[in-house]
Design a protein around this motif. Structure first.
Motif, mmCIF file in Angstrom:
data_model
loop_
_atom_site.group_PDB
_atom_site.id
_atom_site.type_symbol
_atom_site.label_atom_id
_atom_site.label_comp_id
_atom_site.label_asym_id
_atom_site.label_seq_id
_atom_site.Cartn_x
_atom_site.Cartn_y
_atom_site.Cartn_z
ATOM 1 N N PHE A 134 30.859 -79.911 -37.650
ATOM 2 C CA PHE A 134 31.352 -81.234 -38.013
ATOM 3 C C PHE A 134 32.421 -81.587 -36.985
ATOM 4 O O PHE A 134 33.557 -81.126 -37.085
ATOM 5 C CB PHE A 134 31.910 -81.223 -39.435
ATOM 6 C CG PHE A 134 30.894 -80.767 -40.451
ATOM 7 C CD1 PHE A 134 29.940 -81.636 -40.939
ATOM 8 C CD2 PHE A 134 30.892 -79.451 -40.904
ATOM 9 C CE1 PHE A 134 29.000 -81.212 -41.875
ATOM 10 C CE2 PHE A 134 29.957 -79.022 -41.831
ATOM 11 C CZ PHE A 134 29.007 -79.911 -42.319
ATOM 12 N N ASN A 135 32.055 -82.372 -35.974
ATOM 13 C CA ASN A 135 32.924 -82.617 -34.825
ATOM 14 C C ASN A 135 33.951 -83.722 -35.044
ATOM 15 O O ASN A 135 35.068 -83.630 -34.546
ATOM 16 C CB ASN A 135 32.067 -82.965 -33.593
ATOM 17 C CG ASN A 135 30.994 -81.933 -33.334
ATOM 18 O OD1 ASN A 135 29.850 -82.105 -33.739
ATOM 19 N ND2 ASN A 135 31.355 -80.841 -32.694
ATOM 20 N N ARG A 136 33.554 -84.780 -35.746
ATOM 21 C CA ARG A 136 34.428 -85.926 -36.006
ATOM 22 C C ARG A 136 34.059 -86.506 -37.356
ATOM 23 O O ARG A 136 32.915 -86.410 -37.772
ATOM 24 C CB ARG A 136 34.226 -87.046 -34.991
ATOM 25 C CG ARG A 136 34.586 -86.745 -33.602
ATOM 26 C CD ARG A 136 34.260 -87.973 -32.724
ATOM 27 N NE ARG A 136 34.753 -87.768 -31.397
ATOM 28 C CZ ARG A 136 35.930 -88.199 -30.958
ATOM 29 N NH1 ARG A 136 36.698 -88.904 -31.758
ATOM 30 N NH2 ARG A 136 36.338 -87.943 -29.748
ATOM 31 N N PRO A 137 34.997 -87.199 -37.993
ATOM 32 C CA PRO A 137 34.641 -87.840 -39.258
ATOM 33 C C PRO A 137 33.706 -89.030 -39.038
ATOM 34 O O PRO A 137 33.740 -89.683 -37.994
ATOM 35 C CB PRO A 137 35.989 -88.293 -39.824
ATOM 36 C CG PRO A 137 36.898 -88.388 -38.651
ATOM 37 C CD PRO A 137 36.411 -87.383 -37.654
ATOM 38 N N VAL A 138 32.879 -89.261 -40.024
ATOM 39 C CA VAL A 138 32.046 -90.462 -40.091
ATOM 40 C C VAL A 138 32.608 -91.289 -41.243
ATOM 41 O O VAL A 138 32.955 -90.743 -42.291
ATOM 42 C CB VAL A 138 30.569 -90.097 -40.343
ATOM 43 C CG1 VAL A 138 29.724 -91.344 -40.566
ATOM 44 C CG2 VAL A 138 30.020 -89.266 -39.182
ATOM 45 N N PHE A 139 32.699 -92.584 -41.029
ATOM 46 C CA PHE A 139 33.296 -93.473 -42.020
ATOM 47 C C PHE A 139 32.252 -94.424 -42.589
ATOM 48 O O PHE A 139 31.262 -94.742 -41.920
ATOM 49 C CB PHE A 139 34.432 -94.280 -41.391
ATOM 50 C CG PHE A 139 35.502 -93.428 -40.787
ATOM 51 C CD1 PHE A 139 36.403 -92.754 -41.594
ATOM 52 C CD2 PHE A 139 35.609 -93.287 -39.415
ATOM 53 C CE1 PHE A 139 37.391 -91.954 -41.050
ATOM 54 C CE2 PHE A 139 36.588 -92.485 -38.859
ATOM 55 C CZ PHE A 139 37.483 -91.819 -39.674
ATOM 56 N N ALA A 140 32.496 -94.883 -43.800
ATOM 57 C CA ALA A 140 31.646 -95.914 -44.391
ATOM 58 C C ALA A 140 31.587 -97.082 -43.413
ATOM 59 O O ALA A 140 32.607 -97.516 -42.886
ATOM 60 C CB ALA A 140 32.222 -96.359 -45.732
ATOM 61 N N GLY A 141 30.386 -97.537 -43.111
ATOM 62 C CA GLY A 141 30.181 -98.628 -42.155
ATOM 63 C C GLY A 141 29.805 -98.166 -40.766
ATOM 64 O O GLY A 141 29.381 -98.979 -39.940
#
Length: 159
Positions: A97-104
């Protein structure tokens, strides 16, 4: 792994693939509704996933998508691709998991064949695939490998 041959829009068996073959999946906008449904299914209602305010308290701009949801979506995008793999079963994942993913956010994956090996069953083989999942900014958000059991050419064409 150096990418070599881009796979056309058709089905591929184990025997069709070579190390370095690759394809890109379609894109998907990860909506808040995806997060809500995944939380309902998994039971993971951790605040950072469920509330913009909670995510902002921890320094994020908005709700953070469950990491395992992104992995699941990436695998689903593989299966929705016009370059299709004649799969039997997924055997395992080695994932980061390299970076967060955000809603949108919009995600898609590039999938590359790293290597392959036969199994004890002559009608099957195992391909090891590299996934690189990126967001709309081209940032790698997740990456890893998947061992995929696949049908051999001579069995996939028979009925």
């Amino acid at each position: 792994m150096e990418r070599k041959r881009r796979l056309d829009h058709r089905s591929y068996t184990y025997d069709d693939l070579l190390p370095g073959d690759w394809f890109a999946t379609p894109e998907l906008v990860v909506e808040a509704s995806h997060i809500d449904r995944f939380a309902e299914l998994s039971g993971d209602f951790f605040d950072i996933h469920m509330s913009d305010a909670a995510a902002q308290k921890l320094g994020f701009p908005r709700r953070v998508v469950h990491g395992l949801l992104v992995l699941s979506l990436a695998d689903g995008l593989k299966n929705q691709s016009s370059s299709r793999l004649e799969a039997v079963a997924s055997l395992g994942w080695n994932w980061s998991f390299n970076r967060p993913v955000f809603a949108g956010d919009t995600i898609h994956a590039v999938i590359t064949v790293l290597d392959k090996r036969p199994t004890t069953k002559p009608e099957r083989g195992i391909a090891r695939l590299q996934f690189e999942v990126t967001n709309q900014k081209g940032e790698m958000v997740q990456s890893g490998t998947n061992e995929l059991m696949m049908l051999r050419a001579w069995i996939a064409g028979s009925d």
